[in-house]
Design an enzyme around this catalytic site. Structure first.
Site, mmCIF file in Angstrom:
data_model
loop_
_atom_site.group_PDB
_atom_site.id
_atom_site.type_symbol
_atom_site.label_atom_id
_atom_site.label_comp_id
_atom_site.label_asym_id
_atom_site.label_seq_id
_atom_site.Cartn_x
_atom_site.Cartn_y
_atom_site.Cartn_z
ATOM 1 N N GLY A 89 0.825 -1.199 0.000
ATOM 2 C CA GLY A 89 0.000 0.000 0.000
ATOM 3 C C GLY A 89 0.861 1.250 0.000
ATOM 4 O O GLY A 89 2.018 1.229 0.431
ATOM 5 N N CYS A 90 0.297 2.358 -0.468
ATOM 6 C CA CYS A 90 1.108 3.577 -0.620
ATOM 7 C C CYS A 90 1.612 4.093 0.729
ATOM 8 O O CYS A 90 2.815 4.239 0.932
ATOM 9 C CB CYS A 90 0.334 4.639 -1.392
ATOM 10 S SG CYS A 90 -1.274 5.079 -0.714
ATOM 11 N N HIS A 91 0.704 4.393 1.657
ATOM 12 C CA HIS A 91 1.136 4.862 2.976
ATOM 13 C C HIS A 91 1.988 3.804 3.681
ATOM 14 O O HIS A 91 2.997 4.114 4.316
ATOM 15 C CB HIS A 91 -0.069 5.179 3.858
ATOM 16 C CG HIS A 91 -0.935 6.279 3.375
ATOM 17 N ND1 HIS A 91 -0.568 7.609 3.443
ATOM 18 C CD2 HIS A 91 -2.187 6.260 2.825
ATOM 19 C CE1 HIS A 91 -1.551 8.362 2.962
ATOM 20 N NE2 HIS A 91 -2.531 7.572 2.581
ATOM 21 N N ALA A 92 1.569 2.551 3.564
ATOM 22 C CA ALA A 92 2.255 1.463 4.259
ATOM 23 C C ALA A 92 3.699 1.325 3.801
ATOM 24 O O ALA A 92 4.578 0.960 4.597
ATOM 25 C CB ALA A 92 1.508 0.153 4.044
ATOM 26 N N TYR A 141 8.323 9.852 -1.478
ATOM 27 C CA TYR A 141 8.226 9.125 -2.745
ATOM 28 C C TYR A 141 6.944 9.557 -3.436
ATOM 29 O O TYR A 141 6.203 10.419 -2.943
ATOM 30 C CB TYR A 141 8.237 7.610 -2.511
ATOM 31 C CG TYR A 141 7.292 7.114 -1.426
ATOM 32 C CD1 TYR A 141 6.113 6.447 -1.741
ATOM 33 C CD2 TYR A 141 7.594 7.298 -0.066
ATOM 34 C CE1 TYR A 141 5.262 5.987 -0.746
ATOM 35 C CE2 TYR A 141 6.750 6.841 0.922
ATOM 36 C CZ TYR A 141 5.581 6.187 0.581
ATOM 37 O OH TYR A 141 4.741 5.745 1.574
#
Length: 313
Positions: free
Chosen positions: A114-117, A279
């Site tokens: 996942g993006c935040h993860a 990122y």
């Protein structure tokens, strides 16, 4: 030549994966006619005819697609949340260890992070593995992202003519503390409890900054030890430690928009520490990470097709 089918090509992540693969001479992209794009029989045929399938789907549809695959030779990279903590699926973040990179190379099933993860795990997992953070530590995390992370619906909301004035300022969400990334954040870091997580979406298209704050006395070691671990582990080409990331006392969440890498940095002082990852939420936070795993699975150069041009830095 690797035959690829992107199930969910019309979505934001699917389109970005397509863009990174479309011009490659080692890939044959299988495409369904628009009228058959959501037809179960047509999808099933395509899923069983390819070498590698990308799932760019809602969770329920991704689980459905996995069941459709009957050909044992078909390998999968799932960009949804559905399989990130499921046994038998390899988590697609190769920089965490050499063993994970080797597992991705031979995997039949890879779950895209996942993006935040991605930022949280990149910051926390190495410190837990090294014993600098205990598994029982109570952590918090805040993360700011561009609105493209919300997919086509949110993009239309922010870019539409009738947009609300509420969108002019950053908006915190995940207020119930039940964000869908929490299980992978906890599981992949081996924590006894998920962190308190405060995600924020702001009025810019893409780019992400994840921060984990610590009191130094939470560490079983020094801040210098943290820096040494990151410096040794994150040497590039995709994830790199940066000892001097500050921009005149600021860190822009949009600095790496358009880039498929990730920058890791450490800030603060001897008592209070900020661990930061920056990122692109569409890059290393989604489609770029999926293509990186694809490259590893097919024995290609890891950065092939990725947006790693130094001019984007």
């Amino acid at each position: 030549m690797t035959k690829v089918f992107i199930d969910g090509k019309a979505g934001t992540t699917g389109l970005q994966i397509w863009e990174r693969l479309a011009d490659r001479d080692d890939v044959e992209l299988l495409v369904l006619p628009e009228a058959q794009r959501k037809d179960p029989a047509a999808r099933k045929e395509a899923l069983n005819s390819c070498d590698i399938a990308f799932f760019c789907l809602p969770d329920a549809a991704a689980r459905e697609a996995a069941v459709m695959i009957e050909n044992p030779a078909v390998r999968v990279i799932d960009a949804s949340t559905a399989h990130r903590t499921v046994s038998g699926w390899i988590y697609g973040f190769p920089e965490l260890s050499g063993d994970i990179r080797k597992s991705i190379a031979s995997a039949a099933r890879v779950a895209n992070p996942g993006c935040h993860a991605s930022g949280f795990i990149a910051l926390v997992r190495p410190l837990v593995d090294a014993g600098l953070l205990c598994r029982e530590v109570a952590l918090s995390c805040f993360s700011i992202t561009g609105y493209s992370g919300g997919g086509k619906g949110m993009i239309a909301e922010y870019e539409g003519e009738q947009r609300s004035a509420l969108l002019d300022a950053p908006r915190q969400y995940g207020l119930s503390q039940g964000h869908k990334h929490l299980p992978e954040m906890q599981t992949l870091c081996g924590l006894s409890a998920a962190p308190i997580f405060c995600p924020i979406v702001a009025d810019y298209f893409c780019g992400m900054e994840v921060t984990v704050p610590l009191f130094a006395n939470m560490l079983r070691g020094s801040v210098a030890d943290v820096r040494r671990i990151y410096e040794a582990l994150y040497t590039g080409p995709v994830v790199r430690y940066c000892p001097d990331a500050e921009e005149s006392g600021f860190l822009s969440a949009g600095k790496y928009a358009g880039w498929d890498g990730m920058e890791i940095s450490v800030h603060g002082n001897a008592k209070r520490v900020l661990l930061c990852a920056r990122y692109d939420n569409l890059g290393k936070g989604a489609s770029g990470a999926a293509v990186q795993s694809f490259n590893i699975m097919t024995g290609q150069e890891e950065t092939r097709g990725l947006h790693m041009d130094a001019s984007l830095l």
